[in-house]
Design a protein around this motif. Structure first.
Motif, PDB file in Angstrom:
ATOM      1  N   ILE A   1       0.830  -1.202   0.000  1.00 33.33           N
ATOM      2  CA  ILE A   1       0.000   0.000   0.000  1.00 33.33           C
ATOM      3  C   ILE A   1       0.868   1.257   0.000  1.00 33.33           C
ATOM      4  N   LEU A   2       1.974   1.226   0.758  1.00 34.89           N
ATOM      5  CA  LEU A   2       2.890   2.367   0.759  1.00 34.89           C
ATOM      6  C   LEU A   2       3.413   2.640  -0.645  1.00 34.89           C
ATOM      7  N   ALA A   3       3.836   1.586  -1.332  1.00 38.55           N
ATOM      8  CA  ALA A   3       4.375   1.751  -2.681  1.00 38.55           C
ATOM      9  C   ALA A   3       3.303   2.206  -3.658  1.00 38.55           C
ATOM     10  N   LEU A   4       2.055   1.773  -3.467  1.00 41.89           N
ATOM     11  CA  LEU A   4       0.965   2.176  -4.363  1.00 41.89           C
ATOM     12  C   LEU A   4       0.523   3.619  -4.118  1.00 41.89           C
ATOM     13  N   LEU A   5       0.437   4.026  -2.853  1.00 44.12           N
ATOM     14  CA  LEU A   5      -0.141   5.332  -2.536  1.00 44.12           C
ATOM     15  C   LEU A   5       0.827   6.482  -2.760  1.00 44.12           C
ATOM     16  N   ILE A   6       2.120   6.203  -2.823  1.00 44.43           N
ATOM     17  CA  ILE A   6       3.070   7.288  -3.063  1.00 44.43           C
ATOM     18  C   ILE A   6       2.813   7.926  -4.425  1.00 44.43           C
ATOM     19  N   HIS A   7       2.340   7.135  -5.380  1.00 45.90           N
ATOM     20  CA  HIS A   7       2.109   7.649  -6.733  1.00 45.90           C
ATOM     21  C   HIS A   7       0.956   8.661  -6.766  1.00 45.90           C
ATOM     22  N   PRO A   8      -0.255   8.330  -6.325  1.00 48.89           N
ATOM     23  CA  PRO A   8      -1.315   9.355  -6.332  1.00 48.89           C
ATOM     24  C   PRO A   8      -0.991  10.547  -5.447  1.00 48.89           C
ATOM     25  N   PHE A   9      -0.294  10.316  -4.341  1.00 49.89           N
ATOM     26  CA  PHE A   9       0.085  11.429  -3.476  1.00 49.89           C
ATOM     27  C   PHE A   9       0.993  12.397  -4.227  1.00 49.89           C
ATOM     28  N   MET A  10       1.960  11.857  -4.971  1.00 50.32           N
ATOM     29  CA  MET A  10       2.907  12.694  -5.697  1.00 50.32           C
ATOM     30  C   MET A  10       2.303  13.332  -6.951  1.00 50.32           C
ATOM     31  N   VAL A  11       1.150  12.850  -7.379  1.00 46.59           N
ATOM     32  CA  VAL A  11       0.446  13.472  -8.506  1.00 46.59           C
ATOM     33  C   VAL A  11      -0.527  14.531  -8.013  1.00 46.59           C
ATOM     34  N   LEU A  12      -1.391  14.168  -7.066  1.00 44.38           N
ATOM     35  CA  LEU A  12      -2.514  15.013  -6.699  1.00 44.38           C
ATOM     36  C   LEU A  12      -2.136  16.166  -5.778  1.00 44.38           C
ATOM     37  N   MET A  13      -1.208  15.948  -4.854  1.00 44.99           N
ATOM     38  CA  MET A  13      -0.840  17.028  -3.935  1.00 44.99           C
ATOM     39  C   MET A  13      -0.181  18.198  -4.665  1.00 44.99           C
ATOM     40  N   PRO A  14       0.864  17.992  -5.453  1.00 46.79           N
ATOM     41  CA  PRO A  14       1.433  19.144  -6.171  1.00 46.79           C
ATOM     42  C   PRO A  14       0.496  19.713  -7.233  1.00 46.79           C
ATOM     43  N   THR A  15      -0.368  18.873  -7.816  1.00 49.73           N
ATOM     44  CA  THR A  15      -1.350  19.397  -8.769  1.00 49.73           C
ATOM     45  C   THR A  15      -2.265  20.408  -8.093  1.00 49.73           C
ATOM     46  N   GLY A  16      -2.772  20.059  -6.928  1.00 46.63           N
ATOM     47  CA  GLY A  16      -3.622  20.986  -6.190  1.00 46.63           C
ATOM     48  C   GLY A  16      -2.893  22.257  -5.806  1.00 46.63           C
ATOM     49  N   LEU A  17      -1.629  22.119  -5.364  1.00 50.33           N
ATOM     50  CA  LEU A  17      -0.846  23.278  -4.961  1.00 50.33           C
ATOM     51  C   LEU A  17      -0.605  24.219  -6.136  1.00 50.33           C
TER      52      LEU A  17
END
Length: 598
Positions: free
Chosen positions: A441-457
């Motif tokens: 889960i850690l390896a899977l969730l790092i990807h959406p986190f690294m896409v969606l968080m900076p996109t929102g910012l």
């Protein structure tokens, strides 16, 4: 029209599948060390082989090697003005662009915030570019092989440095040589000359034609699913991709290793039927992205050129008593453009009508990132296909990392199935416990986190607002595509986004280039190494367990039932993670109140 549209994509899928079977056998033979090296190669192998490594030593060697590779690449670009093979006097890139470029090429991402033909010397193209094309591609493949050894409970994970040697010398160099010859025969330059001054028809002033070792660059760019272009136009440039024949081999080159590695996974684990189920799931997903892109781009007109009747819609306005404000859109006249061949904006017609859409889907499915058409010009709804390829990141994916990402979905799918039937989940006879699931889960969730968080910012600040070329949904698509590409180690982009600083002495860089250089560079680094290190640890823990006897309640991994379970896991989890941003971007743009959302 049917043959003209569909012959190319399905020929590519068929040929890549056929090639994958013998290539997978060769891959397994090499990576299991069953060959007998020539004496000179054997001498080098003894020097590279520092001994068996456990997962911590293997991961540590991988990180150390990449650190050295980063320093080497940074020095090459920083010292470019004083290094040889630079007769045109190209100066140094901006420091932030050097940071971004080195991080990008080191990690097999090859996202380019520069144009290679304009800003890199031939020395940089060779010793920074081509060198990284070989080595960064080998790192992901080596990581997959280490995971396979762990899953089959080998005494060690092998040796990282020896694996890199085997991949580069016995796999990449021979195939790259063959493909480079094909590209040279089709017209790609292969020379140390930097440029030619050519008289134009107007005869006013000569035109500068940039050349270099293009064929060698192009071969490994595609075989390694790297994607960085020798020219700013990438595979749409007539020197990188001269003909329809070279385009076929360009596209095939980026497919064969991702295809073969899935089958190699089954051969090395002695689970050939299991790998075939995975292969079919991946192939189905890939085919669906190709069909989607062609149907909504090649077979559809450009909505921006078609006529639209007068329309009325409402927007929220809290200053009004009812909170709604009616808006009237006047009628838009269509342009006198024949669109029977579909959306031709940003397409290179030398390759055929469907070649751009096919390439756009495939290049993200295998995390290559090369482009032979402008992704920013695809019909909005069709861009869901390349975006989905990056979001799910397992439709074959890149060399090694694609199968690693699929392994994470496999572990998660089996775990969920086990929980639903009340049985301890197992994979390859090994019990899956909380530790393995947490790492997956850690390896899977790092990807959406690294896409969606900076996109929102970036969407909420001037960093993104000043960079987009179109406001509204398309601007959001540009931002989310850039971070999706960076996080998926893909490298393609919506080139309407202003992210280029250029040379350090450039008086007019893109206003937010430094912010984009730093942000995407950090996303690239974190999204490359965490999803590799965590699965290596997961495989080591799983492989160290005793094998459980096969029973009536054991979930077989070589059946159609498992295939549908895996397919459902990918689609449902991916949909939950990325569907909202897809609705706000491409879907809103396609179905917005005015052409392309406004």
């Amino acid at each position: 029209m049917f043959i003209q549209t569909w012959l190319l994509p399905f020929s590519l899928l068929a040929v890549a599948t056929i090639v994958a079977f013998p290539l997978s056998r060769y891959l397994a033979w090499i990576m299991d060390g069953k060959y007998h090296p020539l004496p000179v190669f054997g001498w080098f192998e003894k020097r590279f082989n520092t001994g068996p490594q456990n997962w911590k030593q293997y991961a540590g060697s991988l990180l150390l090697f990449n650190t050295v590779l980063y320093v080497f690449g940074f020095l090459i670009l920083a010292l470019q003005p004083w290094l040889p093979l630079n007769p045109d006097g190209k100066t140094m890139l901006a420091p932030s662009t050097i940071f971004n470029s080195v991080a990008s090429f080191m990690t097999n991402t090859d996202l380019q915030h520069y144009a290679g033909d304009q800003q890199l010397s031939n020395f940089s193209q060779i010793f920074f570019g081509i060198t990284n094309l070989f080595i960064s591609a080998a790192i992901g493949l080596s990581a997959l092989v280490a995971i396979i050894r762990a899953l089959r409970s080998d005494p060690s994970m092998g040796n990282f440095f020896l694996d890199i040697w085997r991949v580069v010398v016995y796999l990449f160099i021979p195939l790259a040589f063959v493909f480079a010859l094909i590209f040279m025969q089709q017209g790609s330059p292969m020379t140390f000359q930097s440029s030619y001054q050519v008289a134009t028809l107007e005869g006013v002033k000569p035109q500068t034609i940039v050349v270099g070792p293009v064929a060698a660059f192009e071969a490994m760019k595609m075989l390694g699913t790297n994607g960085g272009g020798f020219y700013g136009m990438n595979s749409a440039h007539p020197y990188e991709n001269p003909t329809a024949v070279s385009n076929f081999f360009n596209t095939l080159a980026m497919m064969i290793f991702p295809f073969a590695l899935v089958l190699m996974y089954g051969r090395m684990l002695n689970q050939k039927k299991h790998s075939m189920v995975i292969f079919i799931v991946m192939l189905s997903l890939m085919a669906s992205t190709i069909i989607w892109t062609i149907c909504f781009d090649t077979l559809q007109p450009n909505p921006g050129l078609t006529a639209h009747e007068e329309r009325t819609y409402t927007i929220t306005n809290p200053t009004l008593s009812f909170g709604k404000q009616p808006m009237i859109l006047p009628m838009v006249a269509g342009l006198p453009v024949d669109q029977h061949l579909g959306n031709l904006e940003g397409k290179e017609m030398r390759f055929g009508t469907s070649a751009g859409a096919t390439f756009a889907a495939l290049t993200t499915d295998v995390t290559c990132g090369a482009v032979n058409a402008e992704a920013d010009s695809l019909n909005p709804i069709s861009t869901l296909s390349p975006m989905t390829g990056m979001w799910l990141n397992c439709f074959f994916g890149g060399k090694g990392v694609g199968m690693i990402n699929m392994l994470l979905f496999i572990i998660l799918g089996i775990f969920l199935a086990g929980m639903m039937v009340g049985r301890s989940p197992e994979y390859l006879g090994k019990k899956i416990t909380a530790r393995e699931v947490k790492l997956a889960i850690l390896a899977l969730l790092i990807h959406p986190f690294m896409v969606l968080m900076p996109t929102g910012l970036f969407a909420a600040t001037v960093w993104g607002q000043n960079a987009v070329s179109n406001p509204g949904p398309h601007g959001l698509s540009q931002i989310v595509y850039q971070f999706s590409s960076a996080s998926a180690n893909n490298g393609s982009a919506f080139d309407g986004l202003g992210v280029t600083y250029g040379f350090y002495n450039n008086p007019n860089p893109a206003p937010e280039a430094v912010a984009w250089d730093i942000a995407t560079g950090l996303v690239i680094i974190f999204s490359r190494f965490l999803p590799i290190i965590a699965p290596i640890a997961m495989a080591a823990f799983l492989g160290a367990k005793r094998s459980s006897p096969f029973g009536r309640g054991t979930l077989r991994v070589d059946t159609a039932t498992f295939g549908f379970l895996l397919l459902g896991t990918i689609i449902i989890i991916g949909g939950l993670l990325f569907l909202p941003v897809g609705v706000l971007g491409p879907i809103a743009e396609q179905f917005g109140p005015i052409p392309f959302g406004g």
